[in-house]
Enzyme design. Structure first.
Site, PDB file in Angstrom:
ATOM      1  N   ASP A 153       0.823  -1.210   0.000  1.00 35.76           N
ATOM      2  CA  ASP A 153       0.000   0.000   0.000  1.00 35.76           C
ATOM      3  C   ASP A 153       0.863   1.268   0.000  1.00 35.76           C
ATOM      4  O   ASP A 153       1.870   1.332   0.691  1.00 35.76           O
ATOM      5  CB  ASP A 153      -0.896  -0.034   1.250  1.00 35.76           C
ATOM      6  CG  ASP A 153      -2.032   0.956   1.166  1.00 35.76           C
ATOM      7  OD1 ASP A 153      -2.254   1.524   0.090  1.00 35.76           O
ATOM      8  OD2 ASP A 153      -2.704   1.147   2.201  1.00 35.76           O
ATOM      9  N   GLU A 251      -2.892  -0.295  -8.685  1.00 35.94           N
ATOM     10  CA  GLU A 251      -3.793   0.789  -8.258  1.00 35.94           C
ATOM     11  C   GLU A 251      -3.046   2.115  -8.324  1.00 35.94           C
ATOM     12  O   GLU A 251      -1.917   2.231  -7.860  1.00 35.94           O
ATOM     13  CB  GLU A 251      -4.294   0.555  -6.821  1.00 35.94           C
ATOM     14  CG  GLU A 251      -5.003   1.794  -6.258  1.00 35.94           C
ATOM     15  CD  GLU A 251      -5.904   1.505  -5.063  1.00 35.94           C
ATOM     16  OE1 GLU A 251      -6.602   0.469  -5.061  1.00 35.94           O
ATOM     17  OE2 GLU A 251      -5.909   2.320  -4.131  1.00 35.94           O
TER      18      GLU A 251
END
Ligand code: ZN
Length: 470
Positions: A153, A251
């Site tokens: 992340d 992402e």
């Protein structure tokens, strides 16, 4: 249950050929037991022959997690962003997955059990190996076979992307914030580069009945603010994703920045990335209002609804999902997110899982909770360097006036939530003069003794997130 002489976790019993593999409690430790002719590749202690069975005992190490992932593919992460509903669960402590499994085993949303940013790794003194292994061991122990993701992340550099991918992470969230020029305004943006003029000016883009048009002024700002981010994302994509070497989703995160991503800017960034040949599963814009950590949405809900409607239409039109970051406890906007995305979303949480763990401390050991709380108050200014919050210290209750039985209710107070939320790294890493942890070991011991309470708390609290999104 008692099994082959061990206190075994029932759902962990699996056959491999003529051998049996299962997890068991061995004194205070959880171990893997292999009963059969050899250790199946686990680095294990040979226990010799007991009750006609030769047995081996393996510790929960990285090497053994790798063996587990090979022998039992359901313990390895898979890509989940292609599913309509996916949900990130940053488990900073490495103990939340059993509770998450209780919830997700019966839901149509797919979990990302392993999800941490480099900032969180640093603050918790963990590694990506550890983050992934904790998920693998929990999934094996609980016999969860539906599939889960692993998200590197908010990664900013090629080095970090490679680190996560090389371990088998199935999702990379590229944080483009350092390449976004927030200081660009209409006054200081350079003129629109020629290449964008023919493409965007004097055109109407029709997206599900919504007209998107760029004025020259808006276009020059889009280009100047986001061009660096687009180049960065394109480079990372070409370096790691284009060849298909890694089985992972990409992402694009443009959310960790001070200025709101307008729908026009979102469209521009996504369009440019697609035209550069970048394929991605999700985009995380910075929505209007405030998505602060661990508390509900702050801002104009009607405005949010108006904007996410367009963001969601753009994402559908261009073929990816919206990703909503800092999704912990955004209860007032979850129904809007669920509706406007037509049930196709990725929502990330992290801090709320830690807050639930601290709520368990407040319930089960008020004295320890009070100690940690007082320390957190003192550490808050330091922790603020890492997180954006607008905590009003004047609204904090005086702990001396709070009765033990009312301590858990503190977690309904936004100020307390934020103080405890952002100080996790300092709380967990504090050492005394002799070098031992002041809180960490005591907290983990408590959580281990009260695993059932933590599971129930997560089932309820994260369950509320999913219920409102649906
Ligand atoms: Zn984010």
């Amino acid at each position: 249950m008692q099994y082959l002489g061990y206190e075994a976790f029932e759902k962990s019993i699996n056959n491999v050929g003529t051998s049996v593999v299962f997890m068991a409690k061995d004194n205070d430790e959880t171990v893997i037991i292999i009963s059969g002719p050899d250790s199946l590749g686990f680095k294990a202690e040979d226990l010799g022959v007991e009750d006609d069975n030769r047995k081996f005992k393996a510790k929960l190490t990285h090497d053994n997690a790798c063996v587990l992932r090979k022998l039992f593919p359901f313990t390895a992460p898979v890509r989940v962003l292609g599913k309509p509903k996916s949900f990130g669960l940053g488990d900073r402590l490495g103990i939340a997955t059993p509770g998450h499994i209780d919830l997700f085993k019966d839901k149509d949303a797919y979990p990302v059990f392993a999800q941490q940013s480099i900032r969180e790794l640093t603050l918790t003194n963990r590694t990506y190996e550890d983050v992934l292994n904790c998920a693998t061991f929990a999934v094996y122990r609980e016999g969860y076979k539906k599939g889960f993701g692993a998200d590197g992340d908010h990664l900013k550099t090629a080095k970090d992307v490679e680190y996560a991918l090389s371990l088998g992470f199935t999702m990379i969230t590229l944080d483009c914030s350092e390449h976004i020029k927030n200081d660009i305004t209409s006054a200081n943006a350079p003129p629109v580069p020629e290449k964008y003029k023919g493409k965007y000016l004097n055109k109407t883009f029709n997206i599900e009945g919504i007209s998107i048009e760029f004025s020259e002024d808006e276009l020059k700002q889009c280009a100047a603010i986001y061009e660096g981010a687009i180049i960065h994302a394109t480079e990372i994509y070409k370096q790691f994703f284009a060849s298909g070497k890694y089985d992972a989703d990409f992402e694009i995160s443009i959310d960790e920045t001070v200025s709101v991503t307008t729908p026009l800017q979102h469209f521009f960034v996504a369009r440019e990335l697609l035209d550069a040949g970048v394929s991605f599963a999700t985009v995380a814009p910075r929505f209007c209002g405030e998505f602060q950590k661990g508390i509900d949405y702050i801002g104009d809900i009607a405005q949010f609804e108006k904007e996410i409607k367009v963001h969601a239409a753009i994402a559908r039109h261009l073929g990816y999902k919206l990703s909503i970051h800092s999704g912990s406890d955004k209860f007032s906007v979850f129904p809007i997110i669920g509706r406007e995305t037509k049930g196709k979303w990725h929502v990330k949480t992290a801090g709320t899982n830690w807050l639930e763990a601290m709520r368990v401390v407040a319930i089960t050991d008020p004295a320890l909770y009070r100690e940690v709380h007082s320390y957190a108050l003192g550490a808050f200014d330091e922790a603020r360097k890492y997180y954006h919050v607008t905590t009003d210290m004047a609204k904090l209750p005086d702990l001396k006036t709070v009765k033990d039985e009312d301590l858990p209710k503190l977690f309904e107070n936004n100020e307390v939530r934020q103080v405890i939320h952002i100080t996790y790294g300092l709380i967990l890493s504090l050492k005394n003069s002799s070098g031992s942890f002041v809180y960490k070991d005591r907290l983990y011991k408590l959580w281990s003794e009260h695993e059932g309470e933590y599971r129930k708390a997560l089932l309820k609290h994260i369950g509320k997130h999913l219920d409102l999104l649906n």
